[in-house]
Enzyme design. Structure first.
Site, PDB file in Angstrom:
ATOM      1  N   HIS A 372       0.830  -1.207   0.000  1.00  0.00           N
ATOM      2  CA  HIS A 372       0.000   0.000   0.000  1.00  0.00           C
ATOM      3  C   HIS A 372       0.864   1.256   0.000  1.00  0.00           C
ATOM      4  O   HIS A 372       2.045   1.227   0.326  1.00  0.00           O
ATOM      5  CB  HIS A 372      -0.991  -0.020   1.159  1.00  0.00           C
ATOM      6  CG  HIS A 372      -0.463   0.326   2.516  1.00  0.00           C
ATOM      7  ND1 HIS A 372      -0.508   1.605   3.026  1.00  0.00           N
ATOM      8  CD2 HIS A 372       0.090  -0.433   3.493  1.00  0.00           C
ATOM      9  CE1 HIS A 372      -0.022   1.604   4.258  1.00  0.00           C
ATOM     10  NE2 HIS A 372       0.356   0.387   4.557  1.00  0.00           N
ATOM     11  N   GLU A 419      -5.225   1.576   2.439  1.00  0.00           N
ATOM     12  CA  GLU A 419      -5.033   0.408   3.302  1.00  0.00           C
ATOM     13  C   GLU A 419      -5.229   0.788   4.751  1.00  0.00           C
ATOM     14  O   GLU A 419      -5.827   0.041   5.538  1.00  0.00           O
ATOM     15  CB  GLU A 419      -3.638  -0.179   3.080  1.00  0.00           C
ATOM     16  CG  GLU A 419      -3.359  -1.475   3.826  1.00  0.00           C
ATOM     17  CD  GLU A 419      -2.749  -1.300   5.215  1.00  0.00           C
ATOM     18  OE1 GLU A 419      -2.501  -2.314   5.878  1.00  0.00           O
ATOM     19  OE2 GLU A 419      -2.522  -0.140   5.626  1.00  0.00           O
ATOM     20  N   GLU A 420      -4.698   1.954   5.121  1.00  0.00           N
ATOM     21  CA  GLU A 420      -4.754   2.363   6.530  1.00  0.00           C
ATOM     22  C   GLU A 420      -6.185   2.525   7.018  1.00  0.00           C
ATOM     23  O   GLU A 420      -6.482   2.284   8.186  1.00  0.00           O
ATOM     24  CB  GLU A 420      -3.976   3.669   6.732  1.00  0.00           C
ATOM     25  CG  GLU A 420      -2.487   3.584   6.443  1.00  0.00           C
ATOM     26  CD  GLU A 420      -1.723   2.717   7.431  1.00  0.00           C
ATOM     27  OE1 GLU A 420      -2.350   2.076   8.289  1.00  0.00           O
ATOM     28  OE2 GLU A 420      -0.488   2.677   7.339  1.00  0.00           O
ATOM     29  N   ASP A 447       4.523  -4.745   3.446  1.00  0.00           N
ATOM     30  CA  ASP A 447       3.855  -3.558   3.992  1.00  0.00           C
ATOM     31  C   ASP A 447       4.936  -2.705   4.644  1.00  0.00           C
ATOM     32  O   ASP A 447       5.559  -1.874   3.986  1.00  0.00           O
ATOM     33  CB  ASP A 447       2.782  -4.006   4.982  1.00  0.00           C
ATOM     34  CG  ASP A 447       1.888  -2.868   5.463  1.00  0.00           C
ATOM     35  OD1 ASP A 447       2.340  -1.719   5.441  1.00  0.00           O
ATOM     36  OD2 ASP A 447       0.752  -3.141   5.892  1.00  0.00           O
TER      37      ASP A 447
END
Length: 729
Positions: A372, A419-420, A447
């Site tokens: 991400h 993603e977060e 990641d």
């Protein structure tokens, strides 16, 4: 905020308007622990290849390409500005990645989705004592001496993604890590959390789980803070003198109930494409993955006055943190907190960047590599280190393309957005391409790729030996191969947790390096646990106290994580070789024998737990019979993989189908999005993997009928997989 797509020039100008930082340049070659000129000898035979000689030459060329100086340049560019998902700066990083992918020869697209996400309008908290005297007003600004990143006006107030707005004034109760056993301890001592604000420390489980459990117990809201015992001065020197969390640093993060389902909360199972009709989005009243109570993250300096004045029962020894007073559980009116959150929720644009290299022999078989790109602030380690590793892998593969090489299978390199906020970009793309992904042969994730020198890997059992073989080819900055250093480190040390996933118990001296199981918390989740794509996740770890804070920036990274960018090279080589081997191997290199052994171990452990907890009789016999059938069929299939003959397309299609066979069409109880019968994130852990989750969570709930039903679903899945293996000729 919503905005029309700006011109490329304006975007790049905005992106570059961060502070002109050269806080500490990468070390010179003389200063750093350089990759040895002569790396480990490449193998002459690798499982899955009829003849490894050609691949060995491709590997040799690829391994020479990843570049320290280019990695440093990419890290500076990616961390030049805060780039929270959906922002102008976030789109600028998408443009940058797309340019890099195209330059390497990839067919590249920026793919837009619309997701329901929040940004903070107002974040306010004030604590008073029983007499009304103010103890603290916050949140305070994140600050250390000599860090020029912290003052960028584009840094948002620290907040929790997926938190609702709220205005709560209430007494405070301290609930340790916010685990089920912590709330049970409070209940046993008649400490009532109903209507209270619960303060919990980070660690032990996913932050969304902490809010979920507090909500179940009737709390009015949650305060999350980082205790120095866990990642601050108790562990070592604080930034800017070391890697650990300074007193003002705040761990932001999403509190979405990812264990229910990840991705856009309004579209479980459906891709949130920009033109999606409203009729295909859930009304807010039907969403189950968002909390109903507000939450806020705090630094330990802001949390300290609240904790210090709580009163009430003294907390037990294992609840005590490292602040300079004895912790009490509160709930007696000694401290009242006014929490006011105003969140701006909207359908916001996010942007995945997807680069494709068409396969020449099996184009419908996909190999995916993902990381991400969005960050809570600057995101040097999380996720910049992974993005840089992926870019350098792309750089190496681009060099091969320029010499005329083409993969047998189609390769995708994917930069996920949001993603977060809840694994949104990867989940929406996976849901959009679910039918094609039935043929995807692997998904390789990284990641937080680099925070230090210790290599770690997590994978489905069928790919654990594959990762070991890759690591034996890659040179370690410490000398020898990554595998040798990995194996030696596991023999030296106890297992250490890292953010998102947890190590298994380390192997004794001389044993093969242990590969952990995949839980959740990163972008492999939709591929493995929803669609059954075999997956791995790799990283190189060290002390990392600035997670999700403003201090996870370029200055921290070059001071603490990887001064010479040697470990970025290592991780680029690992990620790239995973992709190259899986794209070109003759026979898919899955180890189902090891998979079968692990499943039998999981069943034995579950049966022992059911017996020890005096659960009403649960019959495991059919599940054991199916698992033994699977292992026997896997052994026979392995011999055919080792000496393949005939139609390899048919063989590979059967091998790939096995992981999909392990999905249960109905999914797990109360969370049907998760379909994998062997692995899922735990409902009350969130990050860590729960093996045979349907069975084990039924045992946890002391529900024998549910346990039996889940054993039947598991048995059916194992029999499907065994039948597929038995059909291999």
């Amino acid at each position: 905020m919503q905005f029309t797509r700006p011109t490329l020039f304006c975007l790049l100008l905005l992106f570059a308007q961060g502070p002109a930082i050269r806080a500490q340049e990468p070390a010179t070659p003389a200063q750093e622990s350089a990759v040895p000129a002569q790396g480990p000898a490449l193998p002459t035979k690798v499982f899955g290849y009829r003849d490894f000689a050609l691949q060995s030459e491709i590997d040799r060329k690829f391994l020479a390409v990843p570049d320290k100086a280019l990695a440093a340049e990419e890290m500076r560019t990616l961390t030049a500005a805060p780039h929270v998902a959906g922002s102008v700066e976030d789109y600028a990083t998408a443009v940058y990645l797309a340019q890099k992918f195209k330059a390497a020869g990839l067919d590249t697209k920026i793919v837009e989705y619309k997701a329901w996400m929040n940004l903070p309008r107002e974040v306010y908290l004030q604590a008073t004592d029983a007499n009304g005297a103010v103890l603290m007003t916050g949140p305070s600004r994140e600050h250390v001496d000599d860090d020029r990143f912290e003052d960028d006006p584009r840094v948002l107030p620290a907040f929790n993604g997926s938190s609702p707005s709220g205005d709560v004034t209430a007494d405070v109760v301290y609930a340790n890590y916010g685990r089920p056993q912590d709330f049970a301890w409070l209940e046993e001592r008649h400490v009532d959390v109903r209507g209270k604000l619960v303060i919990v420390r980070y660690g032990a489980n996913f932050r969304g789980v902490k809010v979920y459990i507090a909500q179940q117990h009737g709390a009015a809201g949650v305060i999350l803070y980082s205790d120095p015992a866990d990642d601050g001065y108790f562990q070592g020197d604080q930034y800017p003198h070391g890697p650990w969390r300074p007193g003002t640093a705040v761990q932001r993060g999403s509190v979405q109930y990812l264990f229910k389902y990840p991705g856009d909360a309004t579209t479980p199972g459906v891709a949130s494409v920009p033109n999606l009709p409203d009729s295909q989005r859930l009304p807010l009243s039907q969403i189950t993955s968002l909390p109903s109570i507000p939450s806020i993250p705090l630094s330990f300096e802001d949390a300290a006055p609240v904790l210090k004045h709580l009163g009430g029962l003294e907390a037990p020894r294992d609840w005590q943190g490292a602040l300079s007073f004895s912790y009490h559980v509160g709930g007696v009116g000694a401290v009242r907190v006014h929490l006011q959150l105003k969140m701006d929720y909207a359908e916001r644009s996010i942007w995945d960047v997807v680069g494709k290299i068409q396969g020449v022999k099996a184009p419908d078989e996909w190999v995916l590599v993902g990381n991400h790109r969005d960050a809570w602030v600057y995101g040097a380690a999380d996720p910049g280190s992974g993005t840089v590793a992926m870019l350098e892998a792309v750089h190496g593969i681009g060099s091969l393309l320029s010499e005329g090489w083409k993969p047998k299978r189609t390769l995708y390199f994917c930069s996920w957005d949001a993603e977060e906020e809840g694994l949104i970009g990867s989940t929406e793309w996976a849901e959009e391409h679910a039918a094609e992904l039935a043929k995807a042969v692997a998904y390789f994730n990284t990641d937080v790729a680099v925070t230090g020198p210790r290599f770690e890997a997590f994978a489905v059992p069928s790919l654990k030996e594959f990762v070991r073989e890759i690591s034996a080819e890659v040179p370690s900055p410490q000398g020898g191969s990554v595998y040798q250093e990995w194996q030696q480190e596991q023999a030296r040390t106890a297992a250490r947790p890292r953010f998102g996933v947890f190590n298994e118990t380390p192997a004794p001296e001389g044993r093969e390096a242990r590969v952990g199981d995949l839980g959740s918390g990163s972008d492999f989740t939709p591929f493995l646990q929803h669609l059954g794509v075999p997956s791995t996740d790799i990283g190189s770890v060290g002390p990392y106290g600035v997670y999700h804070s403003v201090f996870d920036n370029y200055a921290w990274f070059v001071m603490n994580a990887d001064p010479g960018f040697a470990y970025e090279q290592q991780m680029a080589r690992m990620l790239g070789l995973e992709a190259l081997h899986m794209a070109d191997t003759d026979v898919l290199p899955y180890d189902y024998v090891g998979y079968g052994r692990q499943i039998l171990g999981y069943l034995e452990s579950a049966r022992t737990r059911a017996t020890s907890e005096a659960l009403a009789p649960v019959d495991f016999r059919a599940a054991f019979t199916a698992a033994e059938r699977f292992e026997t069929a896997a052994t026979a299939a392995y011999s055919k993989q080792s000496s393949p003959a005939g139609d390899l397309c048919t063989l590979n299609a059967s091998l790939r189908r096995v992981e999909t066979d392990l999905l249960a069409p109905q999914g797990l109880p109360d969370r049907p999005w998760y379909k994998h019968t062997i692995y899922a994130p735990g409902e009350y852990t969130g990050y860590a993997a729960v093996a045979i989750p349907g069975v084990n969570e039924a045992i946890d709930a002391r529900d024998p009928a549910r346990a039996q039903s889940q054993l039947e679903a598991l048995t059916a899945a194992l029999n499907r997989a065994a039948a597929t293996l038995e059909g291999i000729h």
